[in-house]
Motif scaffolding. Structure first.
Motif, short mmCIF file in Angstrom:
data_model
loop_
_atom_site.label_atom_id
_atom_site.label_comp_id
_atom_site.label_asym_id
_atom_site.label_seq_id
_atom_site.Cartn_x
_atom_site.Cartn_y
_atom_site.Cartn_z
N GLN A 21 0.82 -1.21 0.00
CA GLN A 21 0.00 0.00 0.00
C GLN A 21 0.86 1.26 0.00
O GLN A 21 0.41 2.31 -0.47
CB GLN A 21 -0.95 -0.03 1.20
CG GLN A 21 -1.96 -1.17 1.11
CD GLN A 21 -3.00 -1.13 2.20
OE1 GLN A 21 -3.79 -0.19 2.28
NE2 GLN A 21 -3.04 -2.14 3.04
N THR A 22 2.08 1.18 0.52
CA THR A 22 2.96 2.34 0.45
C THR A 22 3.34 2.62 -0.99
O THR A 22 3.36 3.76 -1.44
CB THR A 22 4.23 2.12 1.29
OG1 THR A 22 4.86 0.91 0.89
CG2 THR A 22 3.89 2.06 2.77
N ILE A 23 3.63 1.55 -1.74
CA ILE A 23 3.97 1.71 -3.16
C ILE A 23 2.76 2.21 -3.94
O ILE A 23 2.88 3.07 -4.82
CB ILE A 23 4.50 0.38 -3.74
CG1 ILE A 23 5.85 0.03 -3.09
CG2 ILE A 23 4.64 0.46 -5.25
CD1 ILE A 23 6.39 -1.33 -3.48
N ALA A 24 1.58 1.71 -3.60
CA ALA A 24 0.36 2.11 -4.31
C ALA A 24 0.08 3.60 -4.14
O ALA A 24 -0.27 4.30 -5.10
CB ALA A 24 -0.83 1.28 -3.82
N ILE A 25 0.24 4.12 -2.92
CA ILE A 25 -0.03 5.54 -2.69
C ILE A 25 1.03 6.40 -3.37
O ILE A 25 0.72 7.45 -3.95
CB ILE A 25 -0.12 5.83 -1.18
CG1 ILE A 25 -1.39 5.19 -0.63
CG2 ILE A 25 -0.11 7.33 -0.91
CD1 ILE A 25 -1.57 5.32 0.86
N SER A 26 2.28 5.95 -3.32
CA SER A 26 3.34 6.69 -4.03
C SER A 26 3.05 6.74 -5.52
O SER A 26 3.27 7.77 -6.18
CB SER A 26 4.70 6.04 -3.77
OG SER A 26 5.06 6.13 -2.41
N ALA A 27 2.56 5.63 -6.08
CA ALA A 27 2.24 5.59 -7.50
C ALA A 27 1.08 6.54 -7.83
O ALA A 27 1.09 7.23 -8.85
CB ALA A 27 1.88 4.16 -7.92
N LYS A 28 0.08 6.60 -6.93
CA LYS A 28 -1.05 7.51 -7.15
C LYS A 28 -0.57 8.96 -7.11
O LYS A 28 -1.00 9.78 -7.94
CB LYS A 28 -2.13 7.27 -6.10
CG LYS A 28 -3.36 8.16 -6.27
CD LYS A 28 -4.44 7.82 -5.25
CE LYS A 28 -5.65 8.74 -5.38
NZ LYS A 28 -6.35 8.62 -6.67
N ALA A 29 0.32 9.27 -6.19
CA ALA A 29 0.85 10.63 -6.10
C ALA A 29 1.62 10.99 -7.36
O ALA A 29 1.49 12.11 -7.89
CB ALA A 29 1.74 10.77 -4.87
N ARG A 30 2.42 10.06 -7.88
CA ARG A 30 3.16 10.31 -9.12
C ARG A 30 2.21 10.53 -10.29
O ARG A 30 2.45 11.40 -11.14
CB ARG A 30 4.12 9.15 -9.43
CG ARG A 30 5.38 9.14 -8.57
CD ARG A 30 6.41 8.18 -9.13
NE ARG A 30 5.95 6.80 -9.11
CZ ARG A 30 6.11 5.97 -8.08
NH1 ARG A 30 6.71 6.39 -6.99
NH2 ARG A 30 5.67 4.73 -8.14
N ALA A 31 1.15 9.75 -10.36
CA ALA A 31 0.17 9.91 -11.44
C ALA A 31 -0.51 11.27 -11.37
O ALA A 31 -0.74 11.92 -12.40
CB ALA A 31 -0.86 8.78 -11.37
N MET A 32 -0.83 11.72 -10.16
CA MET A 32 -1.44 13.04 -10.00
C MET A 32 -0.48 14.14 -10.43
O MET A 32 -0.87 15.11 -11.10
CB MET A 32 -1.88 13.25 -8.55
CG MET A 32 -3.07 12.38 -8.13
SD MET A 32 -3.47 12.51 -6.36
CE MET A 32 -4.00 14.22 -6.25
N LYS A 33 0.79 13.99 -10.08
CA LYS A 33 1.79 14.97 -10.52
C LYS A 33 1.90 14.99 -12.04
O LYS A 33 2.00 16.05 -12.66
CB LYS A 33 3.16 14.63 -9.91
CG LYS A 33 3.29 14.97 -8.44
CD LYS A 33 4.71 14.65 -7.96
CE LYS A 33 4.89 14.96 -6.50
NZ LYS A 33 6.27 14.65 -6.03
N ALA A 34 1.86 13.80 -12.65
CA ALA A 34 1.95 13.72 -14.11
C ALA A 34 0.77 14.40 -14.78
O ALA A 34 0.88 14.91 -15.91
CB ALA A 34 2.03 12.25 -14.55
#
Length: 406
Positions: A21-34
């Protein structure tokens, strides 16, 4: 030809685990930045510092010298000797190079140890809050995680009484993370001795100690590891460490452990049929990290301590939050319980800690990880492995988000 349904294709063991879940939230944050969103990500457990120059140079030399071949599965002799020196220098523990196992990150050391030793029904005691991967790795290896909760009233550390009560005839391991991810809690020598006294009464229980954050302790705290405190446990303890946190080498992927020889051979056997050796270039860099100058480690430690103090102070100014001061690592684990049951400015009802962190990400622009991911609801983990100005801005956003709750 009909495709095989996914449910028929995947093995049953995959149903026992969840994606990190830590990786999942980091991935969501990166997608939002993108997508152009203004997001500050404090969800990843990764130092923001560059790998020190001397370590990079050692890797470059290794490439130029042609050190690009397979190595022994458990690591080059040179690296295993360097790891043995590190354990002797830091903790007075004598390991032979044959008792050192080098893997592709600390996570693989944990995986190898559990898969090599657990049979169905074997129990592993895991204090919670705990790192998200521990229970899933145990489950994947056919073991049974036994979660022992350690709340803020006891400093997020289990007591000897709790440990004694959790041990059964099926207990195979105690898994200890010191300092702890996600809380930053660290056991003193006296607290460890109380736990090892219990373990000495139970000769069939092994200890896996994850010391990956050992160099990052604050406020004059003195770190100690299990075998250092109780040498009588050496023949049934795996002492794990690595280069990722202390030397800012997360992407290099190297973990290591001091392991009793029979288990070291079993872990080597397992690794020989999975990844084989970790990168030869990374291994050369790790020798320099362990044997070279250590001044950058202290510089990073001091920076993390300063950030810890600032973040704890600023979070305790946020309505509804309460944050303890941790002894180590680079995380804080504030309670969000004073914010639950309220509604955000965007109209979201906050029933759980996961509701809180998702709303904070989407409405407040700050990525954190909910406490439930670490088996401790009502809290969130914040990594302060970011620059001071970024952390100030993130805390200001969190304060505005909390102040706007109705």
């Amino acid at each position: 030809m009909n495709a095989i349904p996914p449910a028929a294709l995947t093995a049953e063991r995959l149903d026992r685990i969840s994606p990190s879940q830590t990786i999942a939230i980091s991935a969501k944050a990166r997608a939002m930045k993108a997508d152009g969103r203004d997001v500050i990500s404090l969800s990843a457990g990764e130092p923001d510092f560059e790998t020190p120059r001397n370590i990079k140079d050692a890797a470059i030399r290794a490439i130029e010298n042609g050190e690009t071949r397979y190595t022994d599965v458990s690591g080059t002799r040179k690296l295993r000797e360097a790891v043995a020196r590190k354990f002797k220098r830091d903790h007075g523990i004598d390991y032979k190079p044959e008792e050192i196992v080098v893997s592709t990150g600390g996570k693989q050391v944990i995986f190898n140890a559990m898969v090599a030793t657990l049979d169905k029904g074997d129990e592993v005691i895991i204090p919670a809050p705990c790192w998200v991967s521990y229970p899933d790795i145990v489950s994947l290896a056919d073991g049974t995680p036994v979660i022992v909760e350690a709340g803020p009233n006891q400093g997020f550390k289990i007591t000897p009484e709790q440990l004694e009560a959790a041990i059964t005839p099926k207990t195979k391991w105690l898994m200890l993370n010191n300092p702890c991810n996600p809380t930053g809690a660290a056991y003193t020598r006296e607290e460890l001795k109380a736990l090892t006294d219990v373990l000495m009464r139970h000769p069939n229980v092994w200890v896996f100690t994850d010391d990956i954050y050992e160099k990052l302790v604050f406020g004059g705290f003195t770190f100690a590891t299990v075998v250092e405190v109780e040498p009588g446990l050496k023949d049934r303890t795996v002492t794990m460490n690595g280069c990722s946190k202390a030397y800012a080498m997360t992407g290099w992927r190297l973990g290591f452990a001091g392991v009793p020889l029979p288990l070291a051979k079993a872990m080597d056997k397992l690794q020989s049929q999975s990844t084989s050796n970790t990168s030869s270039i990374t291994q050369a860099a790790a020798v320099e990290a362990l044997d070279g100058p250590q001044d950058t480690v202290e510089e990073m430690r001091r920076a993390f301590e300063r950030r810890r103090d600032m973040v704890v102070r600023l979070l305790n100014e946020c309505p509804g939050l309460h944050c303890n001061t941790p002894e180590g690592a680079f995380y804080v684990f504030p309670s969000v319980q004073g914010c639950l049951g309220k509604t955000t400015a965007g109209g979201r009802k906050l029933a759980t800690d996961e509701d809180f962190v998702m709303a904070l990400l989407e409405e407040g622009g700050v990525a954190t990880v909910h406490g439930s991911a670490f088996l401790f609801p009502g809290y969130m983990r914040i990594s302060y492995a970011e620059g001071d100005e970024v952390l100030r801005e993130a805390c200001a956003r969190i304060k505005r988000f909390c102040a706007d709750l109705k």
